[in-house]
Each structure stands twice: as C-alpha cells, then as structure tokens.
Write a protein that holds these residues in place. Structure first.
Motif, PDB file in Angstrom:
ATOM      1  N   PHE A 253     -13.941 -20.041   2.926  1.00  6.01           N
ATOM      2  CA  PHE A 253     -13.643 -20.558   1.595  1.00  6.01           C
ATOM      3  C   PHE A 253     -14.933 -20.902   0.847  1.00  6.01           C
ATOM      4  O   PHE A 253     -15.087 -20.592  -0.346  1.00  6.01           O
ATOM      5  N   LEU A 408      -8.404 -21.944  -2.544  1.00  5.73           N
ATOM      6  CA  LEU A 408      -8.382 -21.096  -1.357  1.00  5.73           C
ATOM      7  C   LEU A 408      -7.786 -21.832  -0.161  1.00  5.73           C
ATOM      8  O   LEU A 408      -7.055 -21.249   0.644  1.00  5.73           O
ATOM      9  N   PRO A 412      -4.361 -19.920   1.460  1.00  2.88           N
ATOM     10  CA  PRO A 412      -5.286 -19.082   2.228  1.00  2.88           C
ATOM     11  C   PRO A 412      -4.884 -17.614   2.286  1.00  2.88           C
ATOM     12  O   PRO A 412      -5.714 -16.766   2.617  1.00  2.88           O
ATOM     13  N   GLU A 414      -4.610 -15.800  -0.038  1.00  7.98           N
ATOM     14  CA  GLU A 414      -5.404 -15.124  -1.061  1.00  7.98           C
ATOM     15  C   GLU A 414      -6.584 -14.364  -0.465  1.00  7.98           C
ATOM     16  O   GLU A 414      -7.133 -13.443  -1.079  1.00  7.98           O
ATOM     17  N   LEU A 415      -6.967 -14.749   0.758  1.00  9.83           N
ATOM     18  CA  LEU A 415      -8.054 -14.031   1.425  1.00  9.83           C
ATOM     19  C   LEU A 415      -7.735 -12.553   1.582  1.00  9.83           C
ATOM     20  O   LEU A 415      -8.639 -11.704   1.629  1.00  9.83           O
TER      21      LEU A 415
END
Length: 418
Positions: A253, A408, A412, A414-415
C-alpha cells in the motif's frame, strides 16, 4: 634485499554515516606476518560486528589502538611493514598511502564479513601478564558480544567474571560457568552505551530536531483481514510457502501511494536546502533486535508481489537479529514503516530517519463498534500515524498520501487492478 616500507592502515568507513567503532579483539601480534584479507581486528560498529581485513601483505609492526577502545574513522588501526621496492616517493608516498586507506570500501568489491556469534574456538591466548594487563578500574571489560548479552540477561557483573579468552576476554562459557557456580552480586555501576546504542542516540537527537508534524487516522480493514485469511489457507505447514503477515500488505500500500505522492519518497539536505526525490521506492522496515533498532531496506518494494515482500521481510529480519546484515542492506532507504502494533500500541509519533522526510507508524489492529443498519457491529480497524517533515511537506499533501494508503487498506482488492 628489497627495502621495507611502513604502511599505516587507517580505520575505514565501513558503514553509512559511521564515525567510530569499538575494538572488540585484536587478532594478530606485533611481529607476526599477515596476508592480504587476513583479519587484523574485530570491530563493533553502529550496525554490525565486522572483521577488519589487512589490505596488504606484510608484517604487523604495531596497533594504534587497544582492545576495548573506541577508534574513529581515519585513525591509524595498524602499522604494517611491507616488503616492496621503494618507489622513491618518501613522505609523499606515505601520504598517498594514508589517503587511500580511507576509501577501502569503494576501492574493493570485497565484503567485510560480519562476526559470527559462537565463532570457531580460537587457540587459547597467553595468560594475562604485565604485557597484557586486565582492564583497570573504570575501564570496560573485554568480552564477546554474546557474553555481554548473557551477562546482562542473567544479571551477572562482567567485572567479577574470570575471562578465559585471549587477553582475559570474557567468553560465553565463562558466563555459563559463573551462573552454574553461583553468580556474584551485580554491583551498581555506570555503564557506557554500546556502540549501536550511541549511534541510535545520535540519530534520535538529529531526528528530534526536525520540525515535524503528525497525522493520526483510523481505517476499517475488515476486507483486508478477510483477504489475508483467505490467502493464508493452505499456507504455513511444513514444506509449504510461508503465511502472509499484515506487513507485506502495508508495504505494498505504501509503495503504491508513494508513486502518486513522490514528495514523501524523498530526502531533505538542510545544508543545501535541497529536496532530493528518488526514482525508486526503497522501503525501510524497523526491526527490533536485542542490540537495538535496525532498519533494513527492501528495494523497489512497489514492484514486488505480496509473497516476495514477505520473503524479504523474513530474510532481513532474521539477518538483523543475527547481526549478519550486509551494509548495502541498511542503505538507500527512501521511506520507513514501523509496525509497532505487532507488539502493542494504537498511535505513536515515530521519529523520522534523516535525511528521509516521513515515516508511517502502524498500530494494533483491533475491533471498533460501527453503526450499520440501526445495529452495532464490531469491525477491525487499523490505527495510523504519519509523521512528516514540515519543511518539505504541507499537511494537505501528507493527508492526501495517507488517504490513498487508507483507500487501499480498506479495499485491498484494488491491488488486482493496479
């Protein structure tokens, strides 16, 4: 017969920002022939316990320092007599030699191997005589690093222990025998700071002089907790890949957020009043060791996967605690994270590591009550503390970086899109 020339070997700078080291052991005697690369002395610096090798072949004439003494960078460590033809330079030749030894680290690719705890037993040294006196009143006791740890842990006064090592140095077995036979009472005394603790104290004083500001925040991380739990299914058993801790997620992040807010991925040079922005994201990770705090660096962390980050965290933490870190693994950090929440604490004000301009503290993940649909739910939250150099950064810019980190952490998944 070739004329002999004397060569003064100055203690080199073997660590970033190193100013001095403590001589733990001198490995050869005056009059003894040495080969290039042979260990002359063992020195404790602010980061490692290192063997200092001879830069040339020759005969040791004398040491410029005694065991237990502090030696500053540039001070003569040893004088060697070389069997080489005289170049005719006289004093000029000697001055040239003196100027070269200070660049030992950059003049060779050879790595200075760290001292190993429990190193192979060396031949017993000569008994303490008038030529090798024991420490006098008020002088530090010669002891191996492990012996010092054990003595401190068991409350044994090193001054009351009979050392059986070279020159009367106290070894681990001496502490063990003392403990078995009944430890002597530990006398109250003033104890000087270790080399590492002195370096930490100096760095903390520099850091405390930075006009910094801090932003505290709290972010819900129930999706992160669930994702980590799902990814760890089937991990961690014998022969399987290691489980993921939270730290690789935090590193990822931070790396991604620093790409978008590069002013935090920078160094400030107050003498020149310049800000240096870095092209790479090299994240320092604070590691607690028995000797004190170490901050090894994970290079190009923003480009590593979660398993790769976990592997680097595990490797560097083990090396830091075993004092086997290479010097380059302590250098080049551009931003630091300290995960004190793994031990205790919600919020803090960690100190910036100069010349960096920011540090992110990660508190203990804990459940907080959240109102949802007219009912209360217990939701995991992550406390955050971002400390930044106000000479370089404004509060709004720092807050935007922290907001991106929080987004983020809260989502998470979104990673997968980055």
């Amino acid at each position: 017969m070739s004329p002999k020339k004397r060569f003064e070997f100055a203690f080199p700078d073997i660590g970033e920002g190193l100013a001095e080291g403590k001589v733990l052991e001198l490995k050869v005697q005056p009059g003894q022939r040495v080969k290039q690369g042979q260990t002359l002395a063992i020195v404790e610096t602010d980061k490692v316990v290192a063997d200092i090798p001879s830069p040339r072949d020759g005969t040791l004439v004398s040491f410029g320092v005694k065991e237990g003494e502090i030696i500053e960078v540039g001070r003569t460590l040893a004088v060697l007599e070389l069997e080489e033809p005289d170049s005719g330079g006289g004093e000029a030749g000697m001055e040239e030699e003196r100027s070269l030894v200070g660049n030992l680290e950059t003049a060779t690719s050879a790595e200075l191997p760290p001292s190993r705890e429990g190193r192979e037993a060396a031949p017993a040294g000569p008994p303490v005589t008038a030529g090798t006196t024991a420490p006098g009143l008020g002088q530090p006791v010669a002891a191996s690093p492990v012996a010092r740890k054990l003595a401190a842990r068991q409350g044994i006064d090193l001054a009351a222990v009979h050392g059986t090592g070279p020159g009367g140095r106290v070894l681990r077995k001496d502490i063990a025998e003392t403990a078995e036979n009944g430890r002597p009472p530990a006398a109250g005394r003033v104890q000087p700071l270790s080399t590492l603790r002195r370096a930490l104290a100096s760095n903390m004083e520099r850091s405390n002089a930075i006009p910094s500001a801090v932003i505290h925040e709290l972010v819900p991380v129930e999706e992160l907790v669930a994702l980590r739990r799902a990814l760890n299914e089937g991990r961690g058993g014998e022969g399987q890949v290691p489980r993921l801790s939270y730290l690789p997620f935090f590193l990822k992040f931070a790396g991604l957020a620093l790409r978008e807010y590069p002013l935090l991925n920078a160094a400030y040079h107050p003498q020149r009043q310049e800000v240096e922005q870095f092209g790479e994201v090299n994240l320092g990770v604070a590691v607690d060791t028995e000797e004190g705090l170490a901050v090894p660096v994970i290079r190009r962390a923003d480009g590593l996967s979660l398993p790769q980050l976990q592997a680097e965290v595990d490797r560097l933490a083990a090396a830091a605690r075993g004092r086997t870190l290479r010097l380059e693994e302590l250098r080049g950090g551009t931003f630091t994270l300290t995960n004190y929440g793994a031990f205790a604490g919600l919020y803090a004000r960690p100190l910036i590591l100069p010349p960096q301009v920011a540090i992110l503290g990660l508190g203990r993940i804990h459940e907080q009550p959240v109102a949802r649909g007219g009912a209360w739910a217990a939701v995991p939250h992550l406390p955050l503390s971002l400390v930044f150099d106000h000479r370089v950064l404004d509060g709004v810019y720092a807050a935007r970086f922290l907001r991106r980190f929080m987004d983020l952490a809260a989502r998470p998944q979104e990673l997968l899109l980055l």
